[in-house]
Write a protein that holds these residues in place. Structure first.
Motif, PDB file in Angstrom:
ATOM      1  N   CYS A 241       0.885  -1.160  -0.233  1.00  0.00           N
ATOM      2  CA  CYS A 241       0.232  -0.091  -0.041  1.00  0.00           C
ATOM      3  C   CYS A 241       0.895   1.268   0.018  1.00  0.00           C
ATOM      4  O   CYS A 241       1.512   1.802   0.832  1.00  0.00           O
ATOM      5  CB  CYS A 241      -1.056   0.045   1.269  1.00  0.00           C
ATOM      6  SG  CYS A 241      -2.131  -1.223   1.209  1.00  0.00           S
TER       7      CYS A 241
ATOM      8  N   ALA B  57      -0.293   3.965  -1.579  1.00  0.00           N
ATOM      9  CA  ALA B  57      -1.090   5.153  -1.949  1.00  0.00           C
ATOM     10  C   ALA B  57      -1.389   6.164  -0.769  1.00  0.00           C
ATOM     11  O   ALA B  57      -1.279   5.669   0.202  1.00  0.00           O
ATOM     12  CB  ALA B  57      -2.482   4.711  -2.485  1.00  0.00           C
TER      13      ALA B  57
ATOM     14  N   VAL C 160      -3.790   7.588   0.486  1.00  0.00           N
ATOM     15  CA  VAL C 160      -5.341   7.623   0.579  1.00  0.00           C
ATOM     16  C   VAL C 160      -5.726   9.143   1.454  1.00  0.00           C
ATOM     17  O   VAL C 160      -5.130   9.197   2.741  1.00  0.00           O
ATOM     18  CB  VAL C 160      -5.750   6.394   1.206  1.00  0.00           C
ATOM     19  CG1 VAL C 160      -7.348   6.547   1.055  1.00  0.00           C
ATOM     20  CG2 VAL C 160      -5.393   5.148   0.417  1.00  0.00           C
TER      21      VAL C 160
ATOM     22  N   ASP D 125      -7.513  10.673   4.268  1.00  0.00           N
ATOM     23  CA  ASP D 125      -7.994  10.221   5.362  1.00  0.00           C
ATOM     24  C   ASP D 125      -9.353  10.476   5.664  1.00  0.00           C
ATOM     25  O   ASP D 125     -10.113   9.612   6.476  1.00  0.00           O
ATOM     26  CB  ASP D 125      -7.006  10.798   6.636  1.00  0.00           C
ATOM     27  CG  ASP D 125      -5.748  10.060   6.634  1.00  0.00           C
ATOM     28  OD1 ASP D 125      -5.501   8.955   6.330  1.00  0.00           O
ATOM     29  OD2 ASP D 125      -4.715  10.910   6.757  1.00  0.00           O
TER      30      ASP D 125
ATOM     31  N   ASN E  59     -12.360   7.977   5.619  1.00  0.00           N
ATOM     32  CA  ASN E  59     -12.294   7.124   4.609  1.00  0.00           C
ATOM     33  C   ASN E  59     -11.997   5.875   4.751  1.00  0.00           C
ATOM     34  O   ASN E  59     -11.421   5.580   6.196  1.00  0.00           O
ATOM     35  CB  ASN E  59     -11.069   7.575   3.628  1.00  0.00           C
ATOM     36  CG  ASN E  59     -11.555   8.188   2.388  1.00  0.00           C
ATOM     37  OD1 ASN E  59     -12.995   8.181   2.142  1.00  0.00           O
ATOM     38  ND2 ASN E  59     -10.943   8.965   1.471  1.00  0.00           N
ATOM     39  N   PRO E  60     -12.265   4.732   4.316  1.00  0.00           N
ATOM     40  CA  PRO E  60     -11.887   3.289   5.005  1.00  0.00           C
ATOM     41  C   PRO E  60     -10.486   3.404   4.964  1.00  0.00           C
ATOM     42  O   PRO E  60      -9.762   4.027   4.119  1.00  0.00           O
ATOM     43  CB  PRO E  60     -12.574   2.458   3.631  1.00  0.00           C
ATOM     44  CG  PRO E  60     -12.860   3.299   2.444  1.00  0.00           C
ATOM     45  CD  PRO E  60     -13.072   4.637   3.253  1.00  0.00           C
TER      46      PRO E  60
ATOM     47  N   ILE F  67      -7.633   1.183   4.033  1.00  0.00           N
ATOM     48  CA  ILE F  67      -7.563   0.054   3.089  1.00  0.00           C
ATOM     49  C   ILE F  67      -6.271  -0.844   3.484  1.00  0.00           C
ATOM     50  O   ILE F  67      -6.334  -1.987   3.697  1.00  0.00           O
ATOM     51  CB  ILE F  67      -6.999   0.594   1.589  1.00  0.00           C
ATOM     52  CG1 ILE F  67      -8.408   1.410   0.930  1.00  0.00           C
ATOM     53  CG2 ILE F  67      -6.615  -0.588   0.771  1.00  0.00           C
ATOM     54  CD1 ILE F  67      -7.933   2.000  -0.293  1.00  0.00           C
ATOM     55  N   LEU F  68      -5.213  -0.552   4.017  1.00  0.00           N
ATOM     56  CA  LEU F  68      -4.093  -1.072   4.283  1.00  0.00           C
ATOM     57  C   LEU F  68      -4.386  -1.986   5.766  1.00  0.00           C
ATOM     58  O   LEU F  68      -4.374  -3.098   5.891  1.00  0.00           O
ATOM     59  CB  LEU F  68      -2.785  -0.242   4.961  1.00  0.00           C
ATOM     60  CG  LEU F  68      -1.746  -0.971   5.647  1.00  0.00           C
ATOM     61  CD1 LEU F  68      -1.271  -2.060   4.977  1.00  0.00           C
ATOM     62  CD2 LEU F  68      -0.704   0.143   5.961  1.00  0.00           C
TER      63      LEU F  68
ATOM     64  N   GLY G 240       3.121  -1.767   4.166  1.00  0.00           N
ATOM     65  CA  GLY G 240       2.577  -0.432   4.311  1.00  0.00           C
ATOM     66  C   GLY G 240       3.568   0.381   4.041  1.00  0.00           C
ATOM     67  O   GLY G 240       4.745   0.251   4.307  1.00  0.00           O
TER      68      GLY G 240
ATOM     69  N   ALA H 258       4.650   4.670   5.457  1.00  0.00           N
ATOM     70  CA  ALA H 258       4.160   5.777   6.430  1.00  0.00           C
ATOM     71  C   ALA H 258       4.815   7.000   6.216  1.00  0.00           C
ATOM     72  O   ALA H 258       6.036   6.935   5.941  1.00  0.00           O
ATOM     73  CB  ALA H 258       5.013   5.218   7.991  1.00  0.00           C
ATOM     74  N   ALA H 259       4.058   7.957   5.801  1.00  0.00           N
ATOM     75  CA  ALA H 259       4.537   9.246   5.675  1.00  0.00           C
ATOM     76  C   ALA H 259       4.663  10.096   7.037  1.00  0.00           C
ATOM     77  O   ALA H 259       3.578  10.239   7.897  1.00  0.00           O
ATOM     78  CB  ALA H 259       3.611   9.932   4.613  1.00  0.00           C
TER      79      ALA H 259
ATOM     80  N   LYS I 137       2.969   2.699  13.746  1.00  0.00           N
ATOM     81  CA  LYS I 137       1.964   2.578  12.701  1.00  0.00           C
ATOM     82  C   LYS I 137       2.030   1.062  12.498  1.00  0.00           C
ATOM     83  O   LYS I 137       0.821   0.673  12.202  1.00  0.00           O
ATOM     84  CB  LYS I 137       2.471   3.312  11.559  1.00  0.00           C
ATOM     85  CG  LYS I 137       1.289   3.771  10.519  1.00  0.00           C
ATOM     86  CD  LYS I 137       1.599   4.978   9.812  1.00  0.00           C
ATOM     87  CE  LYS I 137       1.132   6.210  10.350  1.00  0.00           C
ATOM     88  NZ  LYS I 137       1.484   7.404   9.361  1.00  0.00           N
TER      89      LYS I 137
ATOM     90  N   ARG J 268      -0.122  -0.834  15.058  1.00  0.00           N
ATOM     91  CA  ARG J 268      -1.615  -0.379  14.849  1.00  0.00           C
ATOM     92  C   ARG J 268      -2.335  -0.957  13.705  1.00  0.00           C
ATOM     93  O   ARG J 268      -3.512  -1.132  13.667  1.00  0.00           O
ATOM     94  CB  ARG J 268      -1.658   1.339  14.859  1.00  0.00           C
ATOM     95  CG  ARG J 268      -3.039   1.892  14.480  1.00  0.00           C
ATOM     96  CD  ARG J 268      -2.851   3.351  14.977  1.00  0.00           C
ATOM     97  NE  ARG J 268      -1.998   4.129  14.456  1.00  0.00           N
ATOM     98  CZ  ARG J 268      -2.195   4.928  13.218  1.00  0.00           C
ATOM     99  NH1 ARG J 268      -3.319   4.514  12.705  1.00  0.00           N
ATOM    100  NH2 ARG J 268      -1.317   5.600  12.971  1.00  0.00           N
ATOM    101  N   LYS J 269      -1.613  -0.778  12.344  1.00  0.00           N
ATOM    102  CA  LYS J 269      -2.220  -1.349  11.232  1.00  0.00           C
ATOM    103  C   LYS J 269      -2.078  -2.994  11.060  1.00  0.00           C
ATOM    104  O   LYS J 269      -2.980  -3.317  10.251  1.00  0.00           O
ATOM    105  CB  LYS J 269      -1.405  -0.868   9.929  1.00  0.00           C
ATOM    106  CG  LYS J 269      -1.222   0.661   9.946  1.00  0.00           C
ATOM    107  CD  LYS J 269      -2.548   1.220   9.163  1.00  0.00           C
ATOM    108  CE  LYS J 269      -2.233   2.711   8.749  1.00  0.00           C
ATOM    109  NZ  LYS J 269      -3.260   3.289   8.163  1.00  0.00           N
TER     110      LYS J 269
HETATM  111  N1  CTP Z   1      -3.487   3.890   4.136  1.00  0.00           N
HETATM  112  C1  CTP Z   1      -4.602   3.231   3.541  1.00  0.00           C
HETATM  113  N2  CTP Z   1      -5.766   3.752   3.650  1.00  0.00           N
HETATM  114  C2  CTP Z   1      -6.108   4.951   4.260  1.00  0.00           C
HETATM  115  C3  CTP Z   1      -4.890   5.629   4.951  1.00  0.00           C
HETATM  116  C4  CTP Z   1      -3.653   5.117   4.790  1.00  0.00           C
HETATM  117  O1  CTP Z   1      -4.394   2.172   2.890  1.00  0.00           O
HETATM  118  N3  CTP Z   1      -7.374   5.380   4.509  1.00  0.00           N
HETATM  119  C5  CTP Z   1      -2.304   3.304   4.009  1.00  0.00           C
HETATM  120  C6  CTP Z   1      -1.122   3.959   3.229  1.00  0.00           C
HETATM  121  O2  CTP Z   1      -1.296   3.578   1.930  1.00  0.00           O
HETATM  122  C7  CTP Z   1       0.004   3.677   3.971  1.00  0.00           C
HETATM  123  C8  CTP Z   1      -0.173   3.546   5.136  1.00  0.00           C
HETATM  124  O3  CTP Z   1      -1.460   3.430   5.396  1.00  0.00           O
HETATM  125  O4  CTP Z   1       0.436   2.342   3.324  1.00  0.00           O
HETATM  126  C9  CTP Z   1      -0.004   4.713   6.174  1.00  0.00           C
HETATM  127  O5  CTP Z   1      -0.637   5.880   5.664  1.00  0.00           O
HETATM  128  P1  CTP Z   1      -0.402   6.960   6.532  1.00  0.00           P
HETATM  129  O6  CTP Z   1      -1.071   8.317   6.047  1.00  0.00           O
HETATM  130  O7  CTP Z   1       0.971   7.283   6.939  1.00  0.00           O
HETATM  131  O8  CTP Z   1      -1.132   6.760   8.097  1.00  0.00           O
HETATM  132  P2  CTP Z   1      -2.486   6.812   8.757  1.00  0.00           P
HETATM  133  O9  CTP Z   1      -2.748   5.705   9.255  1.00  0.00           O
HETATM  134  O10 CTP Z   1      -3.413   7.484   7.766  1.00  0.00           O
HETATM  135  O11 CTP Z   1      -2.142   7.939   9.711  1.00  0.00           O
HETATM  136  P3  CTP Z   1      -1.645   9.683   9.727  1.00  0.00           P
HETATM  137  O12 CTP Z   1      -2.125   9.987   8.414  1.00  0.00           O
HETATM  138  O13 CTP Z   1      -2.586  10.358  10.642  1.00  0.00           O
HETATM  139  O14 CTP Z   1      -0.271   9.534  10.235  1.00  0.00           O
END
Ligand code: CTP
Ligand code: CA
Length: 228
Positions: A96, A98, A100, A102, A129-130, A132-133, A149, A151-152, A164, A167-168
């Protein structure tokens, strides 16, 4: 392996990659988005295909051509991306990448929102949003064998990524620093920390295409003997 024969350690495996941003409509002419170019995700889809995997790339709106030998499904929103991902299951590998959105707008206007003299600006209400990861990483019969996954992060990248990953529920997290000035989002290069069950591994600054190949090789090594 004879000379000239392709080295395809992922032959017989299937992979799913998400890439790019999502665009969440406000009204017919406006959207909420982010700075993801899709480059890193497209490079990973391409690298997995080069190593022999059958790859589906679910892509948000980006200005990139389809990578060779990859099935590309183009979507606009996070909800559409989640639906396309579910359709692509089951797969052996999910990556993952993308960015996405939030949140999406609650109650998208079907007409362009107009300014009104003297009236205050509109207030946008967001809903989540859902994830996905998290959906892919959740235990179940269709969970891919390896879920990766990204992590930005802008602060304390390593600690944030370790949290993260837990959590994921994913197997690996590729963490990158997206604070302004590092030129990751939209840039050609990437410096990451790979978090696996064995802990963090700092990778050098690499072109996104080289990082993709290194990650694909690493995934192939994790699976071990190729399936025939
Ligand atoms: N991701 C996803 N679907 C979402 C949000 C995130 O699949 N709705 C996936 C991203 O593709 C990435 C990972 O989760 O692989 C982490 O995304 P990130 O934006 O860093 O983490 P978040 O859990 O959304 O937390 P935050 O933005 O608050 O740091
Ligand atoms: Ca996020």
């Amino acid at each position: 392996r004879s000379r000239g024969e392709a080295w395809e350690p992922l032959a017989g495996r299937t992979a799913l990659v998400t890439a790019g941003p999502t665009h969440e409509p406000v009204d017919p002419v406006r959207y909420l988005g982010n700075r993801s170019s899709g480059l890193q995700g497209y490079a990973i889809a391409s690298a997995l295909a080069v190593l022999g995997a059958r790859v589906t790339l679910v892509s948000g709106p980006v200005m990139l051509a389809d990578p060779a030998g990859v099935d590309v499904v183009r979507v606009e929103t996070g909800v559409e991306m989640e639906r396309a991902v579910r359709t692509a299951l089951p797969v052996d590998i999910a990556v993952c990448v993308a960015a996405v959105a939030d949140w999406r707008i609650d109650g998208v206007s079907d007409r362009k929102i107009k300014k009104q003299a003297g009236a205050p600006p509109p207030v946008l209400t967001l809903v989540s949003n859902p994830d996905i990861l998290a959906m892919l990483a959740a235990p179940g019969p269709e969970r891919p064998a390896l879920v990766v996954g990204f992590a930005a992060e802008t602060n304390d990248v390593e600690a944030g990524a370790i949290t993260k990953r837990a959590r994921k529920g994913c197997d690996w997290i590729v963490a990158n620093d997206v604070s302004t000035g590092t030129n990751v989002m939209g840039g050609q290069d990437n410096r990451v920390i790979l978090i696996t069950e064995d802990g963090p591994e700092r990778w050098p600054l690499l072109a996104k295409t080289d990082l993709a190949l290194r990650l694909a090789e690493r995934i192939a090594a994790w699976f071990g003997t190729p399936v025939m």
